[in-house]
Structures are given as structure tokens and as C-alpha cells.
Scaffold this active site. Sequence first.
Site, PDB file in Angstrom:
ATOM      1  N   GLN A 105       0.842  -1.200   0.000  1.00 14.88           N
ATOM      2  CA  GLN A 105       0.000   0.000   0.000  1.00 14.88           C
ATOM      3  C   GLN A 105       0.876   1.249   0.000  1.00 14.88           C
ATOM      4  OE1 GLN A 105      -3.074  -0.374   2.901  1.00 14.88           O
ATOM      5  NE2 GLN A 105      -3.842   1.709   2.645  1.00 14.88           N
TER       6      GLN A 105
ATOM      7  N   SER B 111       4.324  -6.510   2.683  1.00 17.04           N
ATOM      8  CA  SER B 111       3.017  -6.387   3.329  1.00 17.04           C
ATOM      9  C   SER B 111       1.915  -6.898   2.403  1.00 17.04           C
ATOM     10  CB  SER B 111       2.791  -4.936   3.756  1.00 17.04           C
ATOM     11  OG  SER B 111       1.640  -4.795   4.540  1.00 17.04           O
ATOM     12  N   LEU B 112       1.017  -6.020   1.948  1.00 15.80           N
ATOM     13  CA  LEU B 112      -0.017  -6.389   0.977  1.00 15.80           C
ATOM     14  C   LEU B 112       0.564  -7.154  -0.209  1.00 15.80           C
ATOM     15  CD1 LEU B 112      -2.747  -5.992  -0.649  1.00 15.80           C
ATOM     16  CD2 LEU B 112      -1.786  -3.783  -1.343  1.00 15.80           C
TER      17      LEU B 112
ATOM     18  N   ARG C 148      -9.091  -8.263   3.705  1.00 15.23           N
ATOM     19  CA  ARG C 148      -8.012  -7.684   4.522  1.00 15.23           C
ATOM     20  C   ARG C 148      -8.182  -6.176   4.644  1.00 15.23           C
ATOM     21  NH1 ARG C 148      -2.650  -5.541   3.562  1.00 15.23           N
ATOM     22  NH2 ARG C 148      -1.067  -6.423   4.965  1.00 15.23           N
TER      23      ARG C 148
ATOM     24  N   HIS D 202       0.637  -3.552  11.146  1.00 14.43           N
ATOM     25  CA  HIS D 202       1.717  -4.435  11.593  1.00 14.43           C
ATOM     26  C   HIS D 202       2.086  -4.191  13.062  1.00 14.43           C
ATOM     27  CE1 HIS D 202       2.130  -6.057   7.604  1.00 14.43           C
ATOM     28  NE2 HIS D 202       2.144  -4.837   7.127  1.00 14.43           N
TER      29      HIS D 202
ATOM     30  N   GLN E 153       0.907 -12.082   9.742  1.00 14.05           N
ATOM     31  CA  GLN E 153       1.509 -10.886   9.148  1.00 14.05           C
ATOM     32  C   GLN E 153       0.903  -9.570   9.643  1.00 14.05           C
ATOM     33  OE1 GLN E 153       0.487  -8.764   5.712  1.00 14.05           O
ATOM     34  NE2 GLN E 153       1.998  -9.819   4.451  1.00 14.05           N
TER      35      GLN E 153
END
Length: 295
Positions: free
Chosen positions: A9, A88-89, A113, A198, A247
Site C-alpha cells: 500500500q 506487506s499487501l 483484509r 503491523h 503478518q
Amino acid sequence: MKAFVFPGQGAQFVGMGKDLYENNPLAKELFDKANDILGYKITDIMFEGTAEELKQTKVTQPAVFLHSVISALCMGDEFKPDMVAGHSLGEFSALVAAGALSFEDGLRLVYARAMAMQKACEMAPGTMAAIIALPDEKVEEICAEISTEGNIVIPANYNCPGQLVISGNVDAINLACGKLKEAGAKRALPLPVSGAFHSPLMQPAKDELQAAIEKTEVKTPKCPIYQNVDAMPHTDPAEIKQNLIAQLTSSVRWTKSVQNMIADGATEFTECGPGKALQGMIAKIDRSVTIQGIA
């Protein structure tokens, strides 16, 4: 050996994916399928919308995912990864590109998500800040000194040497930024985000996403994926699922992931998707490798 990496992102921009849609039949088919799955025309926002519209949580994450995955799949025979990773994503994009998740399941999980993270942000407002030019160990030490059960601040994204993003409650982040500057950080920049990604503040999102991930089929990928939570290569579907679930509340160990990929033989990195953020990070981690982008 070739490594393909996928951004997270923040890489989005208006117009992303439009050239692919207009010039590649496979891209058009997949984008149209995505509109049907999501129930709204994400392509209208990606191609012609405003930056504000593109910032909506329900749009941003699917948009980056779609651009990244479709960029990779449209490479055809040129997409031959020896290993993959995503920031991440981007881990979801990497799993689809490597054949562990279907395109449809990957998109549904990314949308779930995004919505779960938005809800978690509303339940427990938080923020993030980028800490520049301070050793990771010093950032970890100061975060540990400040963080309490009710006022959390933790290292969230280990992006590259000299760039670490912290995440947590607004008050804890502000306090940490002051102390980190005093400790010698060149900059401590609050980021324009609505939540403490996170970090433990994402626990409600993790619980919600876990149910969706557990119901989704994950196959053995065609190459190892280096996952964020431990920076290690994985091919076992059960392990991949557990790492995906973990995650959301765990740190993104990007620096170590790239270092491990290089140690395991990667000499060429290709970023698939919008922007050049990962290319910049990889260059700061190890300048000896070849780095390029596909958008």
C-alpha cells in the site's frame, strides 16, 4: 537467479493499469473479472478517479494488488521466478503470481483484509512514522522503553538500512519520534495513515482475516516465497497460511528477506506493479544486484 517482488500500500497512483487494460487482452479480462468480484468498477477509480478516491481502503489495497498481479501475469513466458516476495499487501500478489493462490481467491482475501484493517483502525486509532538514519537496534531499544500494554509502539517495517517504520498508538508514536530524534535520527516523520499497521492494534483484523484465510485453498507455489514474518523461504501451504495470518500484527522484515534471497542466489530483482519503492529499498540493501521494474 531471478527474484520477483511486489509492492504494498502506498504505491498507488491515478492511471495505474490503464495501459495494460487498453493494450493487453488478458489484462482486460482480469480487470473486468475484478470489477465483477468486487461489485464495483475499481477500474474507473484506478484509471480516471481522483487521488482521494484511490486512497479509500476498499480501493487502495485491491488496486495495488491488481496492478501488481496483472503486470506479472501479462509477462507470459518472461515471468519465470526462482523466488518471490511481497512487501506487506504485496505478499498476496506474490502468492497469486507464484500460483499458490488463484486470482479470484487472492482478490477476495485482499478485499477482506482491507475492510478488516479499516474496521480495526476505527476501533483502535493509531498511526505510523518513518525513522530515518538510526540503527535498527536503537529504534528497537527506544520503542521497548516507551511501549506499555495500553500505549503501544513497535518497529513495524524494516525497509532497508537506515529506514525503519514504527507503528502504534498516536501518543506513543509522538513520544517515540521525539526520543528518536534526540537519539540521533535524521528524521522522524509521521505518515499519513489511519492505523497502526503491523502492530498488536491490528489484532481484530487478524482475527477476522484468519477465518477467511483458513477457508481459502493455498497450493504449493512454483517457487519459494520469502514471507514477511520471518524473512525465510516457504513452499508448504500450511506454513504459508499461518504466516499470512500472523503478518497483520507482525513486523515486515523486508531488509532480511532481500538479504536472504541474495544469500540464496538471487542476482536479478524485478518489481512488478506500481511505483519504484522496492527498487529503491533493494538498492540500499545491496547495490551488487540488478534491479528493474515492470508496470
